[in-house]
Design a protein around this motif. Structure first.
Motif, PDB file in Angstrom:
ATOM      1  N   HIS A 174      23.536  40.743  82.881  1.00 30.38           N
ATOM      2  CA  HIS A 174      22.883  39.560  83.432  1.00 30.38           C
ATOM      3  C   HIS A 174      23.093  38.397  82.475  1.00 30.38           C
ATOM      4  O   HIS A 174      23.260  38.583  81.263  1.00 30.38           O
ATOM      5  CB  HIS A 174      21.388  39.799  83.666  1.00 30.38           C
ATOM      6  CG  HIS A 174      20.605  40.118  82.429  1.00 30.38           C
ATOM      7  ND1 HIS A 174      20.503  41.392  81.909  1.00 30.38           N
ATOM      8  CD2 HIS A 174      19.896  39.322  81.601  1.00 30.38           C
ATOM      9  CE1 HIS A 174      19.750  41.373  80.824  1.00 30.38           C
ATOM     10  NE2 HIS A 174      19.381  40.131  80.599  1.00 30.38           N
ATOM     11  N   ALA A 175      23.098  37.188  83.005  1.00 31.40           N
ATOM     12  CA  ALA A 175      23.376  36.002  82.196  1.00 31.40           C
ATOM     13  C   ALA A 175      22.419  34.888  82.577  1.00 31.40           C
ATOM     14  O   ALA A 175      22.026  34.734  83.738  1.00 31.40           O
ATOM     15  CB  ALA A 175      24.816  35.541  82.407  1.00 31.40           C
ATOM     16  N   PHE A 176      22.009  34.103  81.563  1.00 29.74           N
ATOM     17  CA  PHE A 176      21.230  32.886  81.756  1.00 29.74           C
ATOM     18  C   PHE A 176      22.065  31.714  81.257  1.00 29.74           C
ATOM     19  O   PHE A 176      22.829  31.851  80.295  1.00 29.74           O
ATOM     20  CB  PHE A 176      19.919  32.940  80.975  1.00 29.74           C
ATOM     21  CG  PHE A 176      19.076  34.155  81.259  1.00 29.74           C
ATOM     22  CD1 PHE A 176      18.476  34.321  82.495  1.00 29.74           C
ATOM     23  CD2 PHE A 176      18.895  35.119  80.297  1.00 29.74           C
ATOM     24  CE1 PHE A 176      17.707  35.436  82.751  1.00 29.74           C
ATOM     25  CE2 PHE A 176      18.126  36.246  80.542  1.00 29.74           C
ATOM     26  CZ  PHE A 176      17.521  36.397  81.781  1.00 29.74           C
ATOM     27  N   LEU A 177      21.920  30.577  81.882  1.00 30.30           N
ATOM     28  CA  LEU A 177      22.646  29.398  81.434  1.00 30.30           C
ATOM     29  C   LEU A 177      22.108  28.953  80.076  1.00 30.30           C
ATOM     30  O   LEU A 177      20.904  28.747  79.904  1.00 30.30           O
ATOM     31  CB  LEU A 177      22.492  28.257  82.449  1.00 30.30           C
ATOM     32  CG  LEU A 177      23.240  26.964  82.112  1.00 30.30           C
ATOM     33  CD1 LEU A 177      24.738  27.193  82.073  1.00 30.30           C
ATOM     34  CD2 LEU A 177      22.894  25.864  83.111  1.00 30.30           C
ATOM     35  N   ASP A 178      22.991  28.848  79.100  1.00 25.97           N
ATOM     36  CA  ASP A 178      22.637  28.421  77.743  1.00 25.97           C
ATOM     37  C   ASP A 178      21.557  29.306  77.121  1.00 25.97           C
ATOM     38  O   ASP A 178      20.764  28.846  76.295  1.00 25.97           O
ATOM     39  CB  ASP A 178      22.167  26.962  77.729  1.00 25.97           C
ATOM     40  CG  ASP A 178      23.311  25.987  77.976  1.00 25.97           C
ATOM     41  OD1 ASP A 178      24.456  26.328  77.623  1.00 25.97           O
ATOM     42  OD2 ASP A 178      23.067  24.905  78.514  1.00 25.97           O
ATOM     43  N   GLY A 179      21.498  30.560  77.530  1.00 24.64           N
ATOM     44  CA  GLY A 179      20.550  31.485  76.933  1.00 24.64           C
ATOM     45  C   GLY A 179      19.107  31.273  77.316  1.00 24.64           C
ATOM     46  O   GLY A 179      18.207  31.835  76.676  1.00 24.64           O
ATOM     47  N   ALA A 180      18.833  30.482  78.345  1.00 20.18           N
ATOM     48  CA  ALA A 180      17.449  30.201  78.759  1.00 20.18           C
ATOM     49  C   ALA A 180      16.891  31.422  79.487  1.00 20.18           C
ATOM     50  O   ALA A 180      17.054  31.574  80.699  1.00 20.18           O
ATOM     51  CB  ALA A 180      17.397  28.974  79.657  1.00 20.18           C
ATOM     52  N   ALA A 181      16.203  32.298  78.736  1.00 22.16           N
ATOM     53  CA  ALA A 181      15.703  33.550  79.285  1.00 22.16           C
ATOM     54  C   ALA A 181      14.408  33.379  80.065  1.00 22.16           C
ATOM     55  O   ALA A 181      13.776  34.362  80.458  1.00 22.16           O
ATOM     56  CB  ALA A 181      15.488  34.565  78.165  1.00 22.16           C
ATOM     57  N   ALA A 182      13.985  32.159  80.290  1.00 16.20           N
ATOM     58  CA  ALA A 182      12.809  31.859  81.109  1.00 16.20           C
ATOM     59  C   ALA A 182      13.104  30.572  81.868  1.00 16.20           C
ATOM     60  O   ALA A 182      13.947  29.770  81.447  1.00 16.20           O
ATOM     61  CB  ALA A 182      11.561  31.706  80.242  1.00 16.20           C
ATOM     62  N   PRO A 183      12.437  30.352  82.984  1.00 15.81           N
ATOM     63  CA  PRO A 183      12.713  29.150  83.765  1.00 15.81           C
ATOM     64  C   PRO A 183      12.308  27.876  83.026  1.00 15.81           C
ATOM     65  O   PRO A 183      11.421  27.883  82.180  1.00 15.81           O
ATOM     66  CB  PRO A 183      11.874  29.350  85.037  1.00 15.81           C
ATOM     67  CG  PRO A 183      10.815  30.311  84.650  1.00 15.81           C
ATOM     68  CD  PRO A 183      11.430  31.211  83.630  1.00 15.81           C
ATOM     69  N   ARG A 184      12.960  26.799  83.366  1.00 13.23           N
ATOM     70  CA  ARG A 184      12.635  25.478  82.835  1.00 13.23           C
ATOM     71  C   ARG A 184      11.615  24.822  83.771  1.00 13.23           C
ATOM     72  O   ARG A 184      11.798  24.796  84.984  1.00 13.23           O
ATOM     73  CB  ARG A 184      13.911  24.638  82.758  1.00 13.23           C
ATOM     74  CG  ARG A 184      13.730  23.248  82.178  1.00 13.23           C
ATOM     75  CD  ARG A 184      15.078  22.535  82.072  1.00 13.23           C
ATOM     76  NE  ARG A 184      15.645  22.187  83.372  1.00 13.23           N
ATOM     77  CZ  ARG A 184      16.647  22.824  83.949  1.00 13.23           C
ATOM     78  NH1 ARG A 184      17.183  23.896  83.379  1.00 13.23           N
ATOM     79  NH2 ARG A 184      17.134  22.438  85.123  1.00 13.23           N
ATOM     80  N   ILE A 185      10.524  24.310  83.207  1.00 18.83           N
ATOM     81  CA  ILE A 185       9.501  23.650  84.009  1.00 18.83           C
ATOM     82  C   ILE A 185       9.687  22.149  83.874  1.00 18.83           C
ATOM     83  O   ILE A 185       9.727  21.610  82.760  1.00 18.83           O
ATOM     84  CB  ILE A 185       8.082  24.060  83.561  1.00 18.83           C
ATOM     85  CG1 ILE A 185       7.950  25.583  83.535  1.00 18.83           C
ATOM     86  CG2 ILE A 185       7.044  23.437  84.479  1.00 18.83           C
ATOM     87  CD1 ILE A 185       8.181  26.260  84.862  1.00 18.83           C
ATOM     88  N   GLU A 186       9.792  21.468  85.002  1.00 17.39           N
ATOM     89  CA  GLU A 186       9.966  20.018  85.018  1.00 17.39           C
ATOM     90  C   GLU A 186       8.867  19.394  85.857  1.00 17.39           C
ATOM     91  O   GLU A 186       8.261  20.061  86.711  1.00 17.39           O
ATOM     92  CB  GLU A 186      11.339  19.653  85.589  1.00 17.39           C
ATOM     93  CG  GLU A 186      12.505  20.240  84.800  1.00 17.39           C
ATOM     94  CD  GLU A 186      13.844  20.031  85.479  1.00 17.39           C
ATOM     95  OE1 GLU A 186      13.842  19.802  86.720  1.00 17.39           O
ATOM     96  OE2 GLU A 186      14.878  20.086  84.800  1.00 17.39           O
TER      97      GLU A 186
END
Length: 524
Positions: A478-490
């Motif tokens: 499995h892969a995350f973009l730029d190593g972001a292992a959790a969601p980004r909150i905006e």
């Protein structure tokens, strides 16, 4: 900076700095110091808006202001010894009067040109220095004047009373860190939290919004207005909420991670482009070299299996201003947002991990050779489905031990995990349990030998899998973009609703990158 500090039109800065016009403007804006009777009529000091900060071009300022700016950088020693009484220490994290004129990282600071207090204080510094007053005496005279004035028109909150190292916890990045930790503590009251987090938790969200506004130079008249202004300005309030929600969602995702994720290994992807794993053009086994013989080279090529190609997944949630104003309601609403985002993202991760397994009617994703993952040509599937027992599990182990790489190298994959649907959980537990056997024939060869992974997302109630250790072998990745292992909150201010709009964005994917390390039996 644009101009050489210390002169304008060739004249000394102290000769031009005592500007009657600038001083008159300062008196007009600030007003005369209140009398003791006037001060007693007010329960709290009246507030004027603190001038905003930011970088400015010196040439764009009035000439009399330019003189004071140049005076400040020409006499940094004096200006760093004088405390500013306009409130910028609290709202702009300024450390002394010099910061009102010169930015710490270099360049001219906009704040002073819009602040009568800063200009008046600078005038006094210039006057005292031009008169030849020693520095320590000059700073004492200046500070005494402002203290005697009572500092009632412009509040000065000062530095925190507790000891800190580096930045203040009550302004700037330190304040953000404190209140983010505090909100996280409110959202997770049973967790272990630092003293800083407990300190930040004492503030209500409305108080956080009020302080964020004040640090931006804004003056909301009540907490309702503070929430509205904080969400519709460039204050730190949205960043604070994003940080608190993001940290809490990430922690809860880790606590609820799908069991199937233990059978997958992580690969790094830094963009959305497709890619393939590296492989050798020939076997990597060293060949014997005779005396004077030539070493044969093999080439690393991107001709392996396709790597995960990350995709964006998002969900949005709205929160009203009314909910944010009442702290009890706000914490409850934020907790609901956290729970919904955490649960939703855990399910999304589960679905992404299952896709390579469930594709092609359960035979797995299509691999680089055009065949599904579990295919006889890969030697990783039982010829016919059979129930899970010692015999069929032994056959799976044998098949994995016999696996060879693309160039014929013996891999001898050691089985590590047994992956089953919930319907086979009890059977698997019995199969892996320790048995006090009285005879050798009764011994359980698989007792404690494999990790048991139960995946409720499987569509088949009978199929089961064996896999190698994802820490040792390639397999499901499995892969995350730029190593972001959790969601980004905006977040952003609500437009169709009065409040804030939050969204969770997670970029990830999963794929099989090796066929030899997994085995499938359709069951029976």
């Amino acid at each position: 900076m644009e101009a050489e500090a210390g002169s304008v039109s060739g004249r000394p800065w102290w000769a031009l700095a005592v500007s009657v016009t600038a001083l008159a403007v300062a008196v007009w804006l600030v007003g005369a110091p209140p009398t003791q009777d006037e001060a007693s009529d007010h329960e709290a000091p009246q507030m004027l808006q603190v001038a905003p900060g930011g970088e400015v071009e010196l040439a764009s300022l009035p000439a009399e202001h330019q003189v004071l700016y140049e005076a400040a950088v020409a006499d940094r020693e004096a200006f760093t010894q004088v405390r500013c009484y306009c409130g910028c220490e609290d709202f702009l994290a300024h450390r002394h009067l010099l910061d009102c004129f010169e930015r710490p990282e270099g360049g001219w600071e906009r704040h002073a040109t819009g602040c009568a207090v800063c200009l008046a204080e600078a005038e006094e510094v210039v006057e005292q220095r031009a008169a030849g007053t020693p520095l320590d005496e000059a700073t004492t005279i200046i500070l005494r004047k402002w203290k005697e004035a009572g500092d009632l028109d412009i509040p000065m909150h000062g530095r925190p009373t507790h000891a800190t190292v580096g930045d203040s916890w009550d302004a700037g990045a330190g304040f953000r860190e404190k209140v983010i930790s505090g909100i996280c503590a409110k959202l997770d009251p049973k967790g272990e939290h630092s003293a800083l987090a407990r300190d930040g938790a004492r503030m209500t969200l409305a108080e956080v919004a009020m302080q964020a506004c004040r640090m931006q130079g804004l003056r909301p008249f009540n907490e309702v207005e503070a929430v509205r202004m904080a969400t519709h300005s460039t204050s730190d309030f949205p960043l604070i909420l994003e940080g608190a929600l993001g940290n809490t969602v990430a922690r809860r995702i880790q606590q609820r991670m799908p069991d199937l994720a233990r059978a997958s290994h992580r690969v790094d992807r830094f963009d959305y482009r497709p890619g393939r794993s590296q492989t050798l053009s020939e076997t990597g086994m060293p060949a014997e070299i005779a005396e004077g013989g030539e070493i044969e080279h093999t080439t690393m090529e991107e001709k392996g299996e396709f790597l995960p190609r990350v995709r964006d997944f998002a969900i949005g949630i709205n929160l009203s201003n009314q909910a944010l104003t009442n702290d009890a309601t706000a914490v409850g609403a934020l907790n609901q947002i956290v729970n919904r985002m955490a649960e939703g993202n855990v399910e999304r991760l589960r679905a992404v991990l299952l896709e390579p397994l469930l594709a092609n009617a359960g035979l797995g994703q299509t691999m680089a050779d055009g065949q599904p993952m579990f295919h006889s040509s890969h030697g990783n599937v039982a010829a016919s489905g059979a129930a899970l027992d010692i015999t069929t599990l032994s056959a799976a182990r044998l098949a994995m031990r016999r696996q060879k790489g693309l160039k014929g190298a013996i891999l001898s994959v050691e089985p590590w995990g047994l992956i089953v649907p919930p319907e086979l959980e009890t059977t698997a537990q019995k199969l892996l349990a320790d048995i006090d056997a009285t005879k050798t024939s009764d011994a359980n060869p698989f007792a404690g030998a494999l990790e048991l992974i139960v995946e409720p997302g499987f569509t088949s109630a009978t199929a089961w899998y064996v896999c190698g250790d994802p820490g040792r072998y390639d397999g499901l990745a499995h892969a995350f973009l730029d190593g972001a292992a959790a969601p980004r909150i905006e977040s952003r201010a609500g437009w169709n609703t009065l409040g804030m709009e939050f969204r969770s964005v997670w970029t990830l994917d999963a794929k099989f990158v090796e066929t030899a390390t997994w085995y499938r039996n359709a069951g029976g």
